[in-house]
Design an enzyme around this catalytic site. Structure first.
Site, short mmCIF file in Angstrom:
data_model
loop_
_atom_site.label_atom_id
_atom_site.label_comp_id
_atom_site.label_asym_id
_atom_site.label_seq_id
_atom_site.Cartn_x
_atom_site.Cartn_y
_atom_site.Cartn_z
CB ALA A 16 -0.91 0.27 1.00
N GLY A 25 0.47 -5.61 0.78
CA GLY A 25 -0.73 -5.18 -0.50
C GLY A 25 0.13 -5.75 -1.54
CD GLU A 84 -2.62 -7.64 1.82
OE1 GLU A 84 -2.32 -6.51 2.03
OE2 GLU A 84 -3.12 -7.78 3.16
CD GLU A 122 1.47 -5.78 5.43
OE1 GLU A 122 2.29 -6.72 5.39
OE2 GLU A 122 0.63 -5.68 4.14
#
Ligand code: 3H9
Length: 695
Positions: free
Chosen positions: A67, A106, A109, A129
């Site tokens: 992210a 992310g 993911e 994370e």
């Protein structure tokens, strides 16, 4: 805006394959426009009757590395990443992901939501994370255990470690290793999907049997290893939900992710993440570093041996000089001991150790350093000794060699003055143990050439260290030790006024410091500071409050761990506080008419931090540090400041300037010489704003 939005994600049709590519340099972070672009591209490809397979890949150095951390703490923008992943997983046509570089967080993911994954060689996947205080928030905690099983998933998610492609393949995270460019591999992956080499499947549809005993075992490990950190614990709370249907599990994960987002630990850890990168933005950043093919070290004590070890581990040939054969033998033993440690910690193989030792040359002749491109002097901390060494180096070192001193307090310009080439001289201040600690202060004198500074930073990078630029201030100690010598006094004053050193240490360790100040002094030895105090006695202002405790210990021959006694007992007689300490303090209070008082843990922490922040503010004010964030990096990497609290000046922003000024003024009622409000802090208190505005 609409224009830049679509250009970060493009669709290219090759036959019946829709290639979706992501291009958002430098690391393809999944910011709002990438998320929107992916959503729209998947929509378009699904609706295109001429497309039967969709392959996602990224341009540049890596697949999506996570992210966009810069969006954290701001209002979230749609579409959210978990929804994008869900959109990919629900696509009516097979979506395959081709990953390269470091698909992290992310990014991984997104790939896990695809129906199959192909990794290029050299790829390292991970869910880091927890390192920035959050948990995977786009299905990572739900999809990884479905692919790898519970144990592997718990390890990966609670440690944030990077998993190499081959291991990811055997663990089930990826389905194949691909070759060529990401685009070529994406075309191949589409073919494999058609010919059955790759079997598309829904990760979210895989069902798991509960295994609470595995999660509980990881809970214990996390408690032991990560103590005060919340994110690893919360990550396990999320992983546990992977027994639920994917949609429900992702919702639970999202709720925990949001909790973490609001946790101050998250802001502290992200501050530390950006600090590590900010410190390399220096005025000399445009200068060309000099080529360094080999290194030299003068002095084979603990420091010199540690520095040599660090250089060997970075792959350099190293020549180390000492005065005599005894010194050389000690250095050889120290370096090989350090390398043994690296093998034990898994940083080095046995072969690597032998190879590294093979690159070490030992000599008693300064002339042996004639070929070195960069030489670090790590001799006794004495100006005359160092000037002598630099004058000798001046006559043997090759033109353009960078000559560095590891001094912690002395003036770089005075040392450089012993040579005919002050432009090549700078300070490279390592922290003990030098092959372990990540901090390197690069101390720059007025005459230092920008290329020499850039070389220091390049060396740090090769050694995996965090280099911080320190202007060579006149008061000495660069950034870290300058601030340290100030706040250590606050601890000594509290001891004199009634708080036992062991209690002070405990309060600060509870707050998160790796070590309290008295334990730290015992570790590094009380004798050097004692010598410094005697040397500087005549320059001390008469208003300064003195604490005689350390002098009394030293006069007793108690220098800390190295003599078995200091503020604590180390070994022989046990391990608790040294009973002499309480007696010395009582004697001193009696002599000076001080009535001891109680200090709560909170007051100990507040005073210590206020002292640290005050001096840190002065270091910024005087330009010794370029920015507040540089001071924070110094404390996190060299002084055991808890990473999750970001650093002393990040903490100052959290507490707030008005509150800090009020505290300092309150303390000043007792000692107005020591407790003074730095003008910078006063300005912030009056005008609003904080240290963050100066970063
Ligand atoms: C996440 O994904 C949450 C999701 O689970 C859930 C969402 C709902 N964002 O390190 P470098 C910048 S959390 C923004 O020098 P390298 C970096 O600041 C995220 N910016 O390069 C630097 O900028 P500058 C999980 C980022 O090759 C530049 O990129 N992901 C981000 O040595 C180059 O970086 C992570 O935690 C980012 N995510 O290493 C990965 N990442 O040039 C964090 C980097 O202006 N990143 N930047 O100073 C890394 O570990 C390393 O940057 C990486 C590259 C290994 C990728």
């Amino acid at each position: 805006d609409g224009n830049t939005r679509m250009s970060e994600v493009e669709i290219e049709k090759v036959g019946a394959t829709a290639l979706i590519s992501i291009d958002n340099p430098p690391v393809n972070a999944a910011g709002q426009s990438v998320r929107q672009g992916l959503w729209d591209a998947v929509d378009a490809a699904e609706n295109d009757p001429g497309v039967d397979v969709i392959a996602i890949y990224a341009k540049g150095r890596t697949f999506i590395a996570g992210a966009d951390i810069r969006e954290f703490g701001k209002p979230p923008l749609e579409p959210f990443l978990p929804d994008v992943c869900d959109r990919i997983e629900r696509c009516g046509k097979p979506v395959v992901a081709v990953i390269h570089g470091t698909p992290l967080g992310g990014g991984l993911e997104v790939a896990l939501a695809a129906k199959a994954r192909v990794a290029l060689e050299g790829t390292r996947v991970g869910l880091p994370e927890v390192n920035i205080g959050v948990i995977p928030g786009a299905g990572g905690t739900q999809r990884v255990p479905r692919l790898t099983g519970w144990d592997f998933a718990c390890g990966m998610i609670t440690t944030g470690r990077q998993v190499p492609a081959e291991e990811a393949l055997s663990a089930g995270l990826v389905d194949r290793i691909g070759e060529g460019s990401p685009r070529d591999a994406a075309l191949a992956a589409a073919e494999w999907t058609r010919d059955g080499t790759l079997t598309p499947r829904d990760t979210g549809g895989i069902e798991l049997d509960p295994a609470p005993e595995i999660i509980d075992a990881w809970r214990e490990r996390v408690e032991r290893k990560h103590g005060p950190l919340n994110a690893p614990r919360r990550a396990l709370d999320a992983v546990e939900k992977a027994v639920l249907p994917i949609g429900e599990g992702v919702r639970e994960e999202r709720a925990i992710f949001k909790d973490c987002m609001d946790d101050p630990q998250r802001a502290g850890l992200i501050h530390a993440f950006f600090a590590e990168r900010a410190v390399s933005k220096i005025p000399e950043a445009g200068a060309e570093p000099r080529a360094v093919a080999s290194c030299g070290v003068v002095g084979g004590g603990a420091m010199g041996s540690g520095i040599a070890t660090s250089m060997l581990l970075a792959g350099f040939p190293v020549t180390l000089t000492e005065r005599d054969d005894d010194g050389l033998n000690r250095a050889r033993r120290a370096v090989s001991g350090n390398l043994d440690g690296a093998v034990k910690r898994g940083k080095l193989t046995a072969d690597g150790r032998a190879e590294a030792l093979g690159r070490l040359t030992l000599s008693t002749e300064t002339a042996a350093l004639a070929d070195a491109d960069l030489i670090v002097e790590a001799a006794f901390e004495d100006l005359d000794v160092k000037r002598g060494i630099f004058s000798a180096l001046d006559s043997v070192a090759k033109p353009g060699a960078v000559l560095a001193t590891n001094t912690s307090y002395l003036d770089i310009a005075e040392i450089a003055g012993a040579t005919s080439r002050p432009a090549d001289v700078l300070g490279l201040h390592f922290f003990a143990p030098a092959h372990v600690m990540r901090l390197l202060e690069v101390a720059v004198a007025d005459a230092t050439a920008p290329e020499a500074v850039a070389t220091g930073f390049a060396l740090a990078k090769r050694m995996g260290k965090v280099a911080v630029r320190a202007g060579a201030g006149t008061t000495g100690g660069f950034i870290g030790n300058r601030v340290l010598s100030h706040y250590r006094k606050a601890a000594e004053y509290m001891a004199l006024d009634g708080a036992a050193p062991a209690r002070i240490d405990a309060a600060l360790e509870d707050w998160g410091f790796a070590m309290g100040p008295f334990r730290a002094m015992d570790l590094s030895g009380l004798d050097i500071a004692w010598a410094n105090r005697r040397r500087l006695a005549s320059t001390r202002p008469p208003e300064e409050r003195l604490v005689g405790l350390a002098d009394r210990l030293c006069a007793n021959g108690d220098f800390g761990r190295k003599t078995g006694r200091g503020y604590y007992l180390h070994g022989g007689e046990g391990r608790g506080p040294n009973p002499d300490v309480a007696r010395f303090l009582e004697e001193e209070r009696a002599e000076r008419g001080i009535a001891p008082r109680e200090f709560s843990a909170g007051e100990i922490q507040d005073r210590y931090l206020a002292a640290m922040i005050s001096e840190a503010a002065r270091v910024v004010e005087e330009g010794v540090a370029l920015r507040p964030i540089d001071v924070d990096a110094v404390f996190v990497h060299g002084y055991g400041f808890p990473r999750w609290r970001g650093g002393p000046l990040h903490t100052a922003d959290v507490v707030g300037a008005p509150e800090l000024v009020a505290r300092i003024e309150r303390y000043a009622a007792d000692d107005s010489h020591y407790w003074r409000v730095p003008p910078l802090l006063r300005e912030m208190a009056d005008g609003g704003g904080g240290f963050r505005d100066l970063n």
